[in-house]
Design an enzyme around this catalytic site. Sequence first.
Site, PDB file in Angstrom:
ATOM      1  N   LYS A  78       0.855  -1.188   0.000  1.00 21.10           N
ATOM      2  CA  LYS A  78       0.000   0.000   0.000  1.00 21.10           C
ATOM      3  C   LYS A  78       0.891   1.239   0.000  1.00 21.10           C
ATOM      4  CE  LYS A  78      -3.788   2.080   2.706  1.00 21.10           C
ATOM      5  NZ  LYS A  78      -4.707   1.865   3.847  1.00 21.10           N
ATOM      6  N   SER A  81      -9.505   2.394   2.194  1.00 26.84           N
ATOM      7  CA  SER A  81      -8.258   2.978   1.693  1.00 26.84           C
ATOM      8  C   SER A  81      -7.219   1.949   1.282  1.00 26.84           C
ATOM      9  CB  SER A  81      -7.660   3.929   2.734  1.00 26.84           C
ATOM     10  OG  SER A  81      -7.105   3.228   3.813  1.00 26.84           O
ATOM     11  N   SER A 121     -10.213  -0.184   6.871  1.00 26.26           N
ATOM     12  CA  SER A 121      -9.522  -0.164   5.584  1.00 26.26           C
ATOM     13  C   SER A 121      -8.909  -1.492   5.174  1.00 26.26           C
ATOM     14  CB  SER A 121      -8.447   0.927   5.581  1.00 26.26           C
ATOM     15  OG  SER A 121      -9.049   2.188   5.473  1.00 26.26           O
TER      16      SER A 121
END
Length: 615
Positions: free
Chosen positions: A240, A312, A336
């Site tokens: 990420k 996210s 998330s």
Amino acid sequence: MAYSTAYFPIPACSVRWLMMLVIVFTLLLNSNSVSSYSPAAYGDFTCRNLTDMERGKLDPKSNGVCSEEAKPLPVCECGFKMLDSSFLSKKKMHEIEKGANNFNIPIIRSNQKLVATTDGGLHNPSCLVFNSAWKVQQLEHEPNKKLNYPSPANIQRPNSDEDIAFMSILELGQLLKANLITSVELTEIFLKRIKRYGPVLESVVTDTEELAYQQAKEADQLLADGKYLGPLHGIPYGLKDIISVPNYTTTWGSTSFRDQVLDIEAWVYKRLKSAGAVLVAKLVTGSLAYDDVWFGGRTRNPWNIEEYSTGSSAGPASCTSAGLVPFAIGSETSGSITYPASRCGVTALRPTFGAVGRTGVMSIAESLDKLGPFCRNSVDCVIVLDAIWGKDPDDVSSRDIPFRDPSSVDITKLTVGYLEDAEMEVVQVLQSKGVNMVPFNLSYTVDSVQGILNFTMDVEMLAHFDKWQRSNLDDEYEAQDQWPIELRRARAISAVDYFQAQRARGILIQQVRESFKVDAFIGNATDWEKVCLGNLVGIPVVVVPTGFKKISDAPSNDTRRRTTITTGIYAPPDHDHVALALAMAYQSVTDHHKQRPPIDDLGPNDSISDSSKSL
């Protein structure tokens, strides 16, 4: 990180509350009491020793002594109402306003200069540390034991790259160990998929091709020399894009930071590199780790290309689901990991708070942020977690928690509860495997769980992005109804009220601990109340795919697009191995997690509306 540190529904009462705050802010901005937020607005309260006070040097003899010319301004009552302090008399309000200008503001500015000159929370962590452990003395200082991984039998190299892309970590590892494929070949397969499908799914920020081939060649050379680093040796993966890797941008998904290169090796990246894994891409995070909107678009769900990934960690979930990487590392502050894993139909783990180090990772909330894996199955989650688990010396919240082997858990000796919203197939499968399944309700009396989460997350996030907001960079934020509104509202949360929220959080933790009378429980992974509660308490949850249903408003009856169904397996803090053991037991006799999304074939009479996304 997850927000949260993910998309979540907003109750109607919250909308009314937000509208009320907007009205209050409007009154404040138009008040005759204060013409602006600049120091000039408080000119009549200017003190003789302002220079020293701006430096934080407060002289008790002169503190609060103002010039003789000072004239009190009309009191700004709306500001006190906004802080729920309208019980104060006007005289006391005048006194507070004068004291805030003479005493509070100089300290605030001094602290800003000291710790708020860099955004992202990468430096100067709070000395107030949240510890999620329930039985510290019994769990600390136990030696870690080497985990036992199953060895897939008779693994052969598939004829197609597509089939290789959807193999598990253990299966890919067997191919590598048997010299049926090289890490360089694997890396090439996944980089091709990243370049082909990444733009379609809007799920990849940066491919790390040069670094990937370098790491893959090193992995192949080590194998040739007879050195095997473990099950992640030579396996590609993605991070990420809030996780820093030197020489590559770490954009945080935001226009404000899209060119940012951090000369920091994140702790989790170091651990994976030492395990021999090969980084092939930095994957999409929603802007500043909020939902799935970023400066390059909005990340899509591979199971339904017209639907968005939500949360996210949208990139890690979408890319793992679509076979762009065998696994990825995401993060959660408040949903998330759980939301995008559920939407995209992958197996994922939100671990115990403090189990995985966060050095080099953009922070939303220091007392909530967690890193965790997105994988093909729960066994792969165990492998990845084993590699990244452990004390990070530079993360004050991380702990030296023993990671016990999930395969050593005798599930027939477990009592597992199931909530009303649990997927009953999971309950029935586990019961058939000998688990004692019982109806369960997690009892607590704290009625402000969601509010506590929002207070905690928003205040801590604003502390990490104070400069960003003060520089008006929030005006260029990708989704104006997200962080910009929340962080402006957070300015009106007093230190007292934030601290009271943490005290209420303490009561919640105590009540959950006392109510947690089972070894684990099964329930909805995306119920917002449970998401808030789980993150505030720090308990782990494994998201497990359990099936599919038809999409709403399907363009044809034979479309291959689907809505994924998942459930969550929750365990007490430090008992991630229990949740994983149950997930492994369930997946050992089901194949929902082995299904592939229809990104190449949407089915007969089906096409997506945006031709630019067409395959």
